[in-house]
Scaffold this motif. Sequence first.
Motif, PDB file in Angstrom:
ATOM      1  N   ALA A   1       0.837  -1.208   0.000  1.00 60.54           N
ATOM      2  CA  ALA A   1       0.000   0.000   0.000  1.00 60.54           C
ATOM      3  C   ALA A   1       0.869   1.253   0.000  1.00 60.54           C
ATOM      4  CB  ALA A   1      -0.930  -0.012   1.209  1.00 60.54           C
ATOM      5  N   ASP A   2       1.919   1.260   0.825  1.00 55.81           N
ATOM      6  CA  ASP A   2       2.810   2.420   0.893  1.00 55.81           C
ATOM      7  C   ASP A   2       3.518   2.684  -0.428  1.00 55.81           C
ATOM      8  OD1 ASP A   2       2.101   2.703   3.538  1.00 55.81           O
ATOM      9  OD2 ASP A   2       4.024   1.964   4.344  1.00 55.81           O
ATOM     10  N   ARG A   3       3.703   1.637  -1.224  1.00 60.80           N
ATOM     11  CA  ARG A   3       4.380   1.767  -2.518  1.00 60.80           C
ATOM     12  C   ARG A   3       3.393   1.979  -3.654  1.00 60.80           C
ATOM     13  NH1 ARG A   3       7.145   2.091   1.129  1.00 60.80           N
ATOM     14  NH2 ARG A   3       9.312   1.517   1.385  1.00 60.80           N
ATOM     15  N   GLY A   4       2.118   2.085  -3.323  1.00 64.61           N
ATOM     16  CA  GLY A   4       1.102   2.364  -4.339  1.00 64.61           C
ATOM     17  C   GLY A   4       0.773   1.187  -5.232  1.00 64.61           C
ATOM     18  N   VAL A   5       1.013  -0.021  -4.754  1.00 63.39           N
ATOM     19  CA  VAL A   5       0.705  -1.204  -5.563  1.00 63.39           C
ATOM     20  C   VAL A   5      -0.809  -1.380  -5.628  1.00 63.39           C
ATOM     21  CG1 VAL A   5       0.938  -3.719  -5.693  1.00 63.39           C
ATOM     22  CG2 VAL A   5       2.886  -2.328  -4.962  1.00 63.39           C
ATOM     23  N   ASP A   6      -1.317  -1.539  -6.832  1.00 60.62           N
ATOM     24  CA  ASP A   6      -2.729  -1.821  -7.040  1.00 60.62           C
ATOM     25  C   ASP A   6      -2.914  -3.324  -6.809  1.00 60.62           C
ATOM     26  OD1 ASP A   6      -5.242  -2.508  -8.076  1.00 60.62           O
ATOM     27  OD2 ASP A   6      -5.111  -1.042  -9.706  1.00 60.62           O
ATOM     28  N   THR A   7      -3.386  -3.680  -5.620  1.00 64.43           N
ATOM     29  CA  THR A   7      -3.446  -5.096  -5.263  1.00 64.43           C
ATOM     30  C   THR A   7      -4.478  -5.871  -6.081  1.00 64.43           C
ATOM     31  OG1 THR A   7      -4.869  -4.579  -3.367  1.00 64.43           O
ATOM     32  CG2 THR A   7      -2.492  -4.775  -2.948  1.00 64.43           C
ATOM     33  N   ALA A   8      -5.530  -5.208  -6.525  1.00 57.88           N
ATOM     34  CA  ALA A   8      -6.512  -5.896  -7.383  1.00 57.88           C
ATOM     35  C   ALA A   8      -5.866  -6.270  -8.717  1.00 57.88           C
ATOM     36  CB  ALA A   8      -7.740  -5.012  -7.607  1.00 57.88           C
ATOM     37  N   GLU A   9      -5.094  -5.345  -9.270  1.00 56.11           N
ATOM     38  CA  GLU A   9      -4.390  -5.626 -10.524  1.00 56.11           C
ATOM     39  C   GLU A   9      -3.309  -6.687 -10.306  1.00 56.11           C
ATOM     40  OE1 GLU A   9      -1.556  -3.270 -13.682  1.00 56.11           O
ATOM     41  OE2 GLU A   9      -3.135  -2.120 -12.672  1.00 56.11           O
ATOM     42  N   LEU A  10      -2.609  -6.609  -9.187  1.00 58.88           N
ATOM     43  CA  LEU A  10      -1.592  -7.614  -8.863  1.00 58.88           C
ATOM     44  C   LEU A  10      -2.236  -8.987  -8.756  1.00 58.88           C
ATOM     45  CD1 LEU A  10       1.252  -8.511  -8.074  1.00 58.88           C
ATOM     46  CD2 LEU A  10       0.762  -7.731  -5.724  1.00 58.88           C
ATOM     47  N   ARG A  11      -3.397  -9.072  -8.105  1.00 51.76           N
ATOM     48  CA  ARG A  11      -4.106 -10.347  -7.982  1.00 51.76           C
ATOM     49  C   ARG A  11      -4.449 -10.912  -9.362  1.00 51.76           C
ATOM     50  NH1 ARG A  11      -6.858 -13.972  -5.469  1.00 51.76           N
ATOM     51  NH2 ARG A  11      -6.518 -13.369  -3.342  1.00 51.76           N
ATOM     52  N   ARG A  12      -4.953 -10.042 -10.250  1.00 50.51           N
ATOM     53  CA  ARG A  12      -5.293 -10.504 -11.617  1.00 50.51           C
ATOM     54  C   ARG A  12      -4.046 -11.035 -12.322  1.00 50.51           C
ATOM     55  NH1 ARG A  12      -8.635  -6.015 -11.369  1.00 50.51           N
ATOM     56  NH2 ARG A  12      -7.099  -4.654 -12.351  1.00 50.51           N
ATOM     57  N   ASP A  13      -2.946 -10.311 -12.220  1.00 47.47           N
ATOM     58  CA  ASP A  13      -1.709 -10.740 -12.896  1.00 47.47           C
ATOM     59  C   ASP A  13      -1.171 -12.050 -12.309  1.00 47.47           C
ATOM     60  OD1 ASP A  13      -1.945  -8.503 -14.482  1.00 47.47           O
ATOM     61  OD2 ASP A  13      -0.287  -7.401 -13.545  1.00 47.47           O
ATOM     62  N   LEU A  14      -1.230 -12.173 -11.000  1.00 46.09           N
ATOM     63  CA  LEU A  14      -0.763 -13.414 -10.368  1.00 46.09           C
ATOM     64  C   LEU A  14      -1.659 -14.600 -10.763  1.00 46.09           C
ATOM     65  CD1 LEU A  14       0.142 -12.108  -6.810  1.00 46.09           C
ATOM     66  CD2 LEU A  14       1.754 -13.130  -8.440  1.00 46.09           C
ATOM     67  N   THR A  15      -2.951 -14.363 -10.809  1.00 47.94           N
ATOM     68  CA  THR A  15      -3.877 -15.416 -11.211  1.00 47.94           C
ATOM     69  C   THR A  15      -3.624 -15.837 -12.658  1.00 47.94           C
ATOM     70  OG1 THR A  15      -5.535 -14.576  -9.647  1.00 47.94           O
ATOM     71  CG2 THR A  15      -6.326 -16.029 -11.401  1.00 47.94           C
ATOM     72  N   THR A  16      -3.400 -14.864 -13.520  1.00 48.81           N
ATOM     73  CA  THR A  16      -3.082 -15.169 -14.922  1.00 48.81           C
ATOM     74  C   THR A  16      -1.802 -15.981 -15.010  1.00 48.81           C
ATOM     75  OG1 THR A  16      -4.194 -13.167 -15.676  1.00 48.81           O
ATOM     76  CG2 THR A  16      -2.574 -14.144 -17.170  1.00 48.81           C
ATOM     77  N   ALA A  17      -0.812 -15.626 -14.201  1.00 51.24           N
ATOM     78  CA  ALA A  17       0.461 -16.361 -14.212  1.00 51.24           C
ATOM     79  C   ALA A  17       0.303 -17.796 -13.729  1.00 51.24           C
ATOM     80  CB  ALA A  17       1.496 -15.633 -13.333  1.00 51.24           C
ATOM     81  N   GLN A  18      -0.785 -18.068 -12.993  1.00 45.59           N
ATOM     82  CA  GLN A  18      -1.050 -19.431 -12.519  1.00 45.59           C
ATOM     83  C   GLN A  18      -1.677 -20.294 -13.599  1.00 45.59           C
ATOM     84  OE1 GLN A  18       0.011 -20.614  -9.481  1.00 45.59           O
ATOM     85  NE2 GLN A  18       0.983 -18.612  -9.580  1.00 45.59           N
ATOM     86  N   GLY A  19      -2.029 -19.675 -14.725  1.00 42.76           N
ATOM     87  CA  GLY A  19      -2.584 -20.457 -15.829  1.00 42.76           C
ATOM     88  C   GLY A  19      -4.095 -20.512 -15.842  1.00 42.76           C
TER      89      GLY A  19
END
Length: 179
Positions: free
Chosen positions: A160-178
């Motif tokens: 949060a302090d670094r401004g990471v969009d966690t919803a977008e990160l979740r989507r990208d991580l899920t995509t990386a899982q196949g």
Amino acid sequence: MFERFTAEARRTVIGAQIEARRLRHQRIGTEHLLLALLTQDTPTTVVLSRHGLTHDMVSEAVEGHHGNDDLDADALTSLGIDLDAVRERVEATFGPGALDGGPARRDESPSHIPFSSRAKKVLKLSLREAIALKQKTINDGHIALGLLREGEGLAMKVMADRGVDTAELRRDLTTAQGS
């Protein structure tokens, strides 16, 4: 549950203990899991780094949150307290390394660092993430998704302090899982 962990997931768990020990922390928290994820060379690490998370940056943020021992030592020195003398006296009384950690429980070796309840929850949630993605094994990506699902702890604060969009990160991580 741990029998379902892939080599990368196991390295993350072991790496979290290494990170906690390196930082001289007495519990393994979510921040140590995140740091351990960032030491590997996996698709998960690539996704995390695309979102601006690097081991050095997270490590610096974690150290900043836990305080700076050098600043504390300088403050005590300015009051006339010699920390080296204090350490020598404590170790003479209680044994070498007496200040390096809390007392070990009878069922725990002095080198064992326990997981915080939040970090344990992240590992349980990683199983749920794998099941939700219809995967039979738990990998490091599922642990990262577990961190996001748990939603609290120092790892999330750093993001949060670094401004990471966690919803977008979740989507990208899920995509990386196949999925």
